[in-house]
Design a protein around this motif. Structure first.
Motif, short mmCIF file in Angstrom:
data_model
loop_
_atom_site.label_atom_id
_atom_site.label_comp_id
_atom_site.label_asym_id
_atom_site.label_seq_id
_atom_site.Cartn_x
_atom_site.Cartn_y
_atom_site.Cartn_z
N VAL A 52 0.84 -1.21 0.00
CA VAL A 52 0.00 0.00 0.00
C VAL A 52 0.87 1.25 0.00
O VAL A 52 0.64 2.20 -0.76
CB VAL A 52 -0.95 -0.01 1.21
CG1 VAL A 52 -1.67 1.34 1.34
CG2 VAL A 52 -1.96 -1.13 1.08
N LEU A 53 1.90 1.25 0.84
CA LEU A 53 2.80 2.41 0.89
C LEU A 53 3.51 2.61 -0.44
O LEU A 53 3.72 3.75 -0.89
CB LEU A 53 3.82 2.22 2.01
CG LEU A 53 3.26 2.20 3.44
CD1 LEU A 53 4.38 1.95 4.44
CD2 LEU A 53 2.55 3.51 3.76
N THR A 54 3.88 1.51 -1.09
CA THR A 54 4.55 1.62 -2.38
C THR A 54 3.64 2.23 -3.43
O THR A 54 4.07 3.04 -4.26
CB THR A 54 5.04 0.23 -2.84
OG1 THR A 54 5.93 -0.30 -1.86
CG2 THR A 54 5.75 0.32 -4.18
N ARG A 55 2.34 1.85 -3.41
CA ARG A 55 1.41 2.40 -4.39
C ARG A 55 1.18 3.90 -4.18
O ARG A 55 0.99 4.65 -5.13
CB ARG A 55 0.06 1.67 -4.31
CG ARG A 55 0.10 0.26 -4.88
CD ARG A 55 -1.30 -0.23 -5.20
NE ARG A 55 -2.17 -0.23 -4.03
CZ ARG A 55 -2.31 -1.24 -3.19
NH1 ARG A 55 -1.63 -2.37 -3.39
NH2 ARG A 55 -3.13 -1.16 -2.15
N LEU A 56 1.19 4.35 -2.92
CA LEU A 56 0.93 5.76 -2.61
C LEU A 56 2.19 6.62 -2.62
O LEU A 56 2.10 7.84 -2.58
CB LEU A 56 0.25 5.88 -1.25
CG LEU A 56 -1.11 5.21 -1.07
CD1 LEU A 56 -1.62 5.40 0.35
CD2 LEU A 56 -2.12 5.76 -2.07
N MET A 57 3.35 5.98 -2.69
CA MET A 57 4.61 6.67 -2.46
C MET A 57 4.82 7.84 -3.43
O MET A 57 5.18 8.94 -3.03
CB MET A 57 5.75 5.66 -2.58
CG MET A 57 7.14 6.26 -2.45
SD MET A 57 8.41 4.98 -2.41
CE MET A 57 8.20 4.18 -4.00
N TRP B 45 -2.99 -1.56 10.62
CA TRP B 45 -1.61 -1.45 11.14
C TRP B 45 -1.03 -0.09 10.75
O TRP B 45 -0.37 0.56 11.56
CB TRP B 45 -0.78 -2.59 10.55
CG TRP B 45 0.58 -2.75 11.17
CD1 TRP B 45 0.92 -3.56 12.20
CD2 TRP B 45 1.77 -2.05 10.78
NE1 TRP B 45 2.26 -3.42 12.51
CE2 TRP B 45 2.80 -2.50 11.64
CE3 TRP B 45 2.07 -1.11 9.82
CZ2 TRP B 45 4.11 -2.03 11.55
CZ3 TRP B 45 3.37 -0.64 9.74
CH2 TRP B 45 4.37 -1.10 10.59
N LEU B 46 -1.27 0.35 9.49
CA LEU B 46 -0.75 1.63 9.04
C LEU B 46 -1.44 2.80 9.74
O LEU B 46 -0.80 3.78 10.13
CB LEU B 46 -0.93 1.75 7.52
CG LEU B 46 -0.12 0.78 6.66
CD1 LEU B 46 -0.55 0.88 5.21
CD2 LEU B 46 1.38 1.04 6.77
N LEU B 47 -2.75 2.69 9.92
CA LEU B 47 -3.51 3.78 10.55
C LEU B 47 -3.12 3.93 12.01
O LEU B 47 -3.01 5.06 12.52
CB LEU B 47 -5.01 3.51 10.43
CG LEU B 47 -5.60 3.65 9.01
CD1 LEU B 47 -7.00 3.07 8.96
CD2 LEU B 47 -5.64 5.13 8.61
N LEU C 176 -0.60 6.15 7.71
CA LEU C 176 -1.72 6.70 6.95
C LEU C 176 -2.56 7.49 7.93
O LEU C 176 -2.82 7.01 9.04
CB LEU C 176 -2.56 5.59 6.30
CG LEU C 176 -1.94 4.79 5.16
CD1 LEU C 176 -2.93 3.75 4.66
CD2 LEU C 176 -1.51 5.69 4.01
N LEU C 177 -2.99 8.67 7.54
CA LEU C 177 -3.79 9.53 8.42
C LEU C 177 -5.11 9.86 7.75
O LEU C 177 -5.14 10.15 6.54
CB LEU C 177 -3.03 10.82 8.75
CG LEU C 177 -1.77 10.64 9.61
CD1 LEU C 177 -1.00 11.95 9.69
CD2 LEU C 177 -2.13 10.14 11.00
N PRO C 178 -6.22 9.81 8.48
CA PRO C 178 -7.52 10.13 7.89
C PRO C 178 -7.65 11.63 7.63
O PRO C 178 -7.23 12.45 8.42
CB PRO C 178 -8.52 9.66 8.96
CG PRO C 178 -7.76 9.72 10.23
CD PRO C 178 -6.33 9.42 9.90
N THR C 179 -8.22 11.96 6.48
CA THR C 179 -8.48 13.37 6.14
C THR C 179 -9.97 13.66 6.04
O THR C 179 -10.38 14.80 6.19
CB THR C 179 -7.82 13.74 4.80
OG1 THR C 179 -8.35 12.89 3.77
CG2 THR C 179 -6.32 13.54 4.87
#
Length: 815
Positions: A206-211, A229-231, A236-239
């Motif tokens: 997921v991090l690689t796709r968003l990087m 796990w990321l949240l 990852l932060l909610p907006t």
């Protein structure tokens, strides 16, 4: 605070104030919109340099790497150090090309006042930061999202503490310190590596796709374990509900510190594609140049008697453009280019009559008399400078109106600059070498990457202009086989000895082209099938006479003319006699005059003028009444409604021109006569417009200031800044910023008289007759009769001011 920190500029105005005059002049030269009108002082200059319109214009003129540097500063802390900027562009491993190019680029951005401050405190102009910083509505080209602080601004303190604890950090006493701790964790390479080492494989994907962006993603109300796990760790932060973002600090760690996936510090090279012998390129270009001249001449000759009508909205109708294309034996876009080229060179215009039509201008006749190479030089220089763009014809404007040839809406101010840049790139290659067109377009895209996208999905205008330039240069003979010809280099001033003046460049180009053009011939080859072959270009008198006597049947390396009864009659109508035509053909033919051609001329001449048409409404007279009897008996003549007035005279209710055409269609050869009975010679009298000047190019933004204007502008800004910032002698209250000094008339007079005796400068507030207020630093010379004569530092001249218009005066501090 250290002395270095205290001396650092605190605003763009202070940074500009620290510059020397040469640096200020360079700023005004790079951004000419700042000098129109001349700012009153450096504070106003800084304010104007930070306006949205001015910053956008400056950003649009940056190359790709300069824009990448500005984009990196927009995602860096404000202020940022040079080392921070270098890391964002070169990455953790360092990029030697970035390291080499970055100092000059930073200096260029600082010169243009897009960044200011020393290397330890670099500031991006606030407006540029707002334009380039990432936001959900306007993603950054870097693909980065908001910082941890920005993304957690609306998060509850308890949730922030949970993220800090889950990430392995100790709890803090307030949310601010918690966010700082989380930011420090994400910016620490070693600790982040350790944190990500325990991440699930799916989480790392997921991090690689968003990087590299976009950094936003969608999650459900009950996210999967790897997303949870990321949240939980703030990776990852909610907006918004259902939306998460990858924090900027996390993305930079994953990227190895790079703000851009591929920094481009070096412009892409325009690689050679095909190499030809320079002599072949020059010869090919010269041949095309001659063809261009012949095409423009044919176009204007076609409109010699008055061309198509002007549309009510201006321009040429689609039907007339098609007719012109057929006459030129060319596609419509190509015909439109030749029409616009003739218009840009001032050879074609509207006549301004009530029934307005297009026609050649008087300059066309002068142009025809010039040598062939000089005629090409006029067309080429007009093309280089023209802002009217023929490639747009047939498209639609922003109001969805059709764009027509010679109509409004075709000016594109970027066209001259693009043409010159494309040809300059060709000139940078060795002689005879042609590049791949896509390589040229790639280079231009690097040089001007920030352009407004087209609404209809078409290519950026600058790229389309470049494509049109490459094809038009070939048509005009500036290039040959895709390579810049020798006369094309001279036209640009790119000859071995650089040329400073356009006129000198054109003269050199003309001199190089002239020997390459074919010599006009003084003869043709007559053939027995009533044709004549011109094996090359003909001398003008020969070409003009032959063009009346015969019709052009085919063109190419050799032009074929065909003699017909109508063409011979046309020559007789123009005042030639049969003897003149026989002598002309015998003089200019390298082959014997064929007997069929001699018979044709004699037969048409024998019947020519046997009938006479004059004004009745119209009449026909003939000494041989049997001919008139034959006409009256011909059923085809019924439409003319002829009636006999006398044995040798017929009358008709139509006009003479209609009667002439009607009798000619019946196979007769009538001649027109005047009211006195003389034969009218119907020479092809050319229709000309009144004197017209060529259309002025539409400049792109304010014109570039010359050295005289720059010097005067810098002097005026310095003087105005002195008036606005000069310290006053204590005691006495100093006016607030921008406020005029206020003193009583008696104090004003006394201070002025004292300044005359001491020779010192003073600061005054002045309101002119229009009510405009200004502050000035003046050195009084004389006070008498209610006026003060003083040397005005702002205007750099001696001026006289009425005392009653001076709002107040203050003495300047001695330093």
């Amino acid at each position: 605070m250290s002395p270095e920190a205290s001396s650092a500029p605190r605003s763009l105005a202070e940074a500009l104030r620290a510059r020397d005059d040469a640096s200020l002049a360079a700023l005004l030269r790079d951004r000419p919109d700042l000098v129109a009108p001349v700012p009153t002082d450096l504070t106003q200059l800084a304010t104007r340099a930070g306006t949205r319109a001015s910053v956008l214009r400056a950003l649009e003129h940056l190359d790709r790497f300069a824009l990448q540097v500005a984009q990196a500063l927009a995602v860096a802390p404000d202020p940022a150090t040079y080392d921070t900027l270098h890391e964002l562009l070169a990455g953790d491993d360092g990029d030697p090309a970035v390291t080499e190019a970055l100092p000059d680029t930073v200096a260029a951005l600082r010169r243009q006042a897009l960044i200011w401050g020393d290397d330890d405190r670099l500031h991006l102009v606030r407006t540029a930061r707002e334009l380039l910083a990432p936001s959900p509505q306007h993603p950054s080209p870097t693909g980065l999202g908001p910082t941890v602080r920005e993304a957690t601004s609306g998060m509850s303190p308890g949730r922030v503490q949970q993220i800090v604890n889950t990430a392995g950090l100790p709890s803090t006493h307030d949310p601010v310190s918690a966010v700082d701790a989380l930011t420090a964790l994400f910016a620490d390479r070693k600790r982040m590596d350790a944190l990500l080492a325990g991440a699930p494989e799916a989480a790392r994907e997921v991090l690689t796709r968003l990087m590299w962006g976009p950094p936003y993603g969608q999650v459900t109300a009950d996210p999967a374990a790897h997303l949870r796990w990321l949240l939980d760790r703030g990776l990852l932060l909610p907006t918004a509900p259902g939306t998460v973002v990858l924090p900027r600090e996390v993305a930079l760690h994953l990227r190895g510190g790079r703000a851009h996936r591929v920094p481009e510090p070096v412009p892409p090279a325009v690689e050679p594609s095909v190499a030809h012998a320079p002599a072949i390129v020059d010869a090919t270009a010269a041949g095309q140049a001659y063809t261009a001249l012949a095409t423009v001449e044919e176009l204007l000759k076609h409109w010699d008697q008055g061309g198509p009508a002007v549309l009510r909205a201006g321009g040429l109708s689609v039907r007339d453009l098609k007719r012109t294309a057929v006459a030129l034996d060319a596609p419509e876009p190509l015909a439109a280019f030749w029409i616009e080229l003739a218009y840009a060179a001032g050879l074609l215009a509207s006549d301004g009559a009530a029934d307005e039509r297009y026609a050649p201008t008087p300059a066309y006749d002068t142009w025809l008399e010039r040598p062939v190479a000089e005629r090409w030089g006029r067309l080429a220089t007009a093309w280089l400078a023209a802002t009217r763009t023929a490639g747009l014809i047939g498209g639609r404007d922003i109001k969805d109106r059709a764009l027509s040839a010679l109509g409004p809406g075709l000016d594109r101010s970027a066209a001259p600059e693009v043409r010159h840049r494309v040809l300059t790139l060709l000139a940078d290659l060795p002689a005879g070498v042609a590049p791949a067109p896509e390589a040229v377009l790639t280079r231009l895209t690097w040089e001007r990457p920030l352009r407004t996208p087209q609404r209809d999905g078409t290519e950026d205008l600058r790229i389309r202009l470049a494509r049109w330039t490459l094809s038009e240069a070939e048509l005009l003979g500036v290039t040959g086989r895709g390579a810049l010809a020798g006369h094309g280099r001279a036209l640009l001033g790119a000859a071995p000895e650089p040329l400073s003046a356009t006129g000198q460049s054109t003269a050199t180009a003309v001199g190089l082209l002239a020997p390459l053009l074919p010599e006009p011939l003084d003869h043709v080859l007559l053939q027995a099938d009533l044709t004549a072959v011109a094996p090359g270009p003909l001398l003008r008198p020969l070409a003009e006479t032959l063009g009346v006597l015969a019709d052009v049947e085919s063109k190419g390396g050799a032009t074929v003319y065909r003699f017909t009864p109508a063409s011979v009659r046309r020559a007789l109508d123009a005042g030639q006699t049969a003897a003149d035509l026989h002598a002309f053909l015998a003089q200019h033919s390298r082959t014997p005059v064929p007997q069929p051609l001699t018979y044709l001329i004699d037969d048409v001449a024998r019947r020519h003028g046997h009938l006479r048409v004059g004004v009745a409404s119209a009449y026909v007279r003939c000494d041989d009444d049997s001919v008139l009897n034959e006409i009256i008996a011909d059923k085809r003549a019924a439409a003319l409604r002829l009636r006999r007035l006398a044995p040798t005279v017929l009358a008709a209710p139509c006009d003479p021109a209609t009667l002439l055409e009607g009798l000619r269609s019946l196979g007769y050869a009538p001649a027109a006569e005047s009211a006195q009975g003389d034969v009218l010679i119907t020479r092809a009298d050319a229709h000309r417009t009144p004197p017209r000047t060529a259309p002025e190019p539409v400049p792109e933004g304010p014109p570039a200031p010359d050295s005289v204007l720059l010097t005067a502008a810098v002097r005026a800004i310095r003087a105005g800044d002195l008036a606005a910032t000069a310290p006053l002698k204590a005691p006495g209250p100093q006016p607030a910023g921008g406020e005029l000094p206020r003193t009583s008339p008696a104090d004003t007079l006394a201070t002025m008289q004292a300044a005359v005796m001491t020779g010192e400068a003073v600061w005054i507030g002045y309101v002119n007759a229009d009510g405009a207020a200004s502050q000035r630093v003046v050195a009084p010379i004389r006070v008498e009769g209610g006026f003060v004569t003083a040397y005005d530092h702002t205007a750099d001249e001696v001026r006289t001011y009425p005392l009653h218009r001076i709002t107040g005066v203050a003495e300047l501090a001695e330093d």
